[in-house]
Every structure is written in C-alpha cells, then in structure tokens.
Design a protein around this motif. Sequence first.
Motif, mmCIF file in Angstrom:
data_model
loop_
_atom_site.group_PDB
_atom_site.id
_atom_site.type_symbol
_atom_site.label_atom_id
_atom_site.label_comp_id
_atom_site.label_asym_id
_atom_site.label_seq_id
_atom_site.Cartn_x
_atom_site.Cartn_y
_atom_site.Cartn_z
ATOM 1 N N ALA A 1 0.840 -1.206 0.000
ATOM 2 C CA ALA A 1 0.000 0.000 0.000
ATOM 3 C C ALA A 1 0.872 1.252 0.000
ATOM 4 O O ALA A 1 0.593 2.219 -0.717
ATOM 5 N N ALA A 2 1.934 1.249 0.788
ATOM 6 C CA ALA A 2 2.844 2.395 0.836
ATOM 7 C C ALA A 2 3.486 2.615 -0.533
ATOM 8 O O ALA A 2 3.588 3.755 -1.009
ATOM 9 N N GLU A 3 3.898 1.537 -1.188
ATOM 10 C CA GLU A 3 4.496 1.655 -2.528
ATOM 11 C C GLU A 3 3.476 2.171 -3.539
ATOM 12 O O GLU A 3 3.810 2.975 -4.412
ATOM 13 N N LYS A 4 2.233 1.714 -3.420
ATOM 14 C CA LYS A 4 1.183 2.187 -4.328
ATOM 15 C C LYS A 4 0.940 3.681 -4.127
ATOM 16 O O LYS A 4 0.784 4.431 -5.093
ATOM 17 N N LEU A 5 0.927 4.126 -2.874
ATOM 18 C CA LEU A 5 0.753 5.559 -2.592
ATOM 19 C C LEU A 5 1.909 6.367 -3.184
ATOM 20 O O LEU A 5 1.691 7.438 -3.760
ATOM 21 N N LYS A 6 3.130 5.877 -3.037
ATOM 22 C CA LYS A 6 4.276 6.582 -3.611
ATOM 23 C C LYS A 6 4.147 6.682 -5.135
ATOM 24 O O LYS A 6 4.428 7.731 -5.711
ATOM 25 N N LYS A 7 3.683 5.612 -5.765
ATOM 26 C CA LYS A 7 3.479 5.636 -7.221
ATOM 27 C C LYS A 7 2.403 6.648 -7.599
ATOM 28 O O LYS A 7 2.557 7.397 -8.569
ATOM 29 N N ILE A 8 1.310 6.689 -6.833
ATOM 30 C CA ILE A 8 0.240 7.656 -7.099
ATOM 31 C C ILE A 8 0.790 9.076 -7.003
ATOM 32 O O ILE A 8 0.520 9.921 -7.856
ATOM 33 N N ILE A 9 1.588 9.337 -5.983
ATOM 34 C CA ILE A 9 2.169 10.671 -5.779
ATOM 35 C C ILE A 9 3.078 11.037 -6.955
ATOM 36 O O ILE A 9 3.019 12.159 -7.464
ATOM 37 N N VAL A 10 3.889 10.095 -7.421
ATOM 38 C CA VAL A 10 4.752 10.335 -8.585
ATOM 39 C C VAL A 10 3.897 10.569 -9.827
ATOM 40 O O VAL A 10 4.143 11.502 -10.599
ATOM 41 N N ASP A 11 2.869 9.729 -10.018
ATOM 42 C CA ASP A 11 1.989 9.866 -11.180
ATOM 43 C C ASP A 11 1.262 11.213 -11.190
ATOM 44 O O ASP A 11 0.952 11.748 -12.259
#
Length: 161
Positions: free
Chosen positions: A39-49
């Motif tokens: 979930a933390a990695e997915k949030l980081k990806k969302i923030i980058v996206d």
Amino acid sequence: MGLFSFIKNAGAKIFGIGTTDAEDTAKATVEELILEKAAAEKLKKIIVDLKLQAENLNIFIDDDIAVVTGLAYDQATKEKIILVVGNSEGIALVDDRMEVVYKKPEAQFHTVINGDTLGKIAKEFYGDAMKYPVIFEANKPMLTDPDKIYPGQLLRIPILN
C-alpha cells in the motif's frame, strides 16, 4: 509537521487491509505487513503519477497510521501529499515528518460534512462562494470535478494572495 486525522473507512481504496475486532487485538501477521508495504508503494506511485515533487519520499504504514517523510518542493506539494495519503481508505492518521524546500504560508484544512459544496466552503473561509475554484485548484489532482466531494474528505484551503 504534525499529525493529521482522517476517516479510516473513507477515501480511495489503496490496499486490502481490513480487520475484524478479533484481528485488531492480534499482532500483525506477515501478510498484513506485506499488504502495508504494498500500500505504501502504491501511494508513492500515485504521488509520482500526480507529479507531486518530493525527494526521498518514504511512506511507512502501520495498521491505520501512515508516517510520511521526505523533502517536498513547496508547502502546497507537501499538503497535497498528506491529503493523497490520508484520503485513502484504511488510513486514519498521517504523521507528517516532511520538510519543505520553498516555504510559504500554510493552508488551512476542512473536513467535508454532509451538505458541503466547494461554494459553501469558499463562503465560509473567504466570504465569497464564487472563490470555490481556488479550493478546487488547490486540491487537484485529488479532485477531478468540483461537484464530487464526499463527507469525511479532508480538503486543503489555501491562503488567498
């Protein structure tokens, strides 16, 4: 820096963590730890996206608490990152430990309640309902339509220039 409180069961679904009362009292399992890390990695990806500029961004999730560290480009970016994390289903508290490169006055925050509209919120904070686009723009890209806000959502209310 500080703690921001959110409604745990409101917001975008980012991970499959859901516990029963019995599980709440048990220690975290390996599976839960894997889900929290994912979930933390997915949030980081969302923030980058979302093109929110932050260096050394790290998100650590433990149960319903997210700790966010890193260096945000500016205060608005930092606040948006906190909102992306906190307005995710399963997160009840964001422990903001981020630093800011370019500091500006901090915005205020507003938790949406039943019956709120961006116009009503703009009237409350700015004295003018027609200033709702300021709030809408300040919460992009989390908001995609000014008519689509929901109770429990935390919005950033910027300082007017």
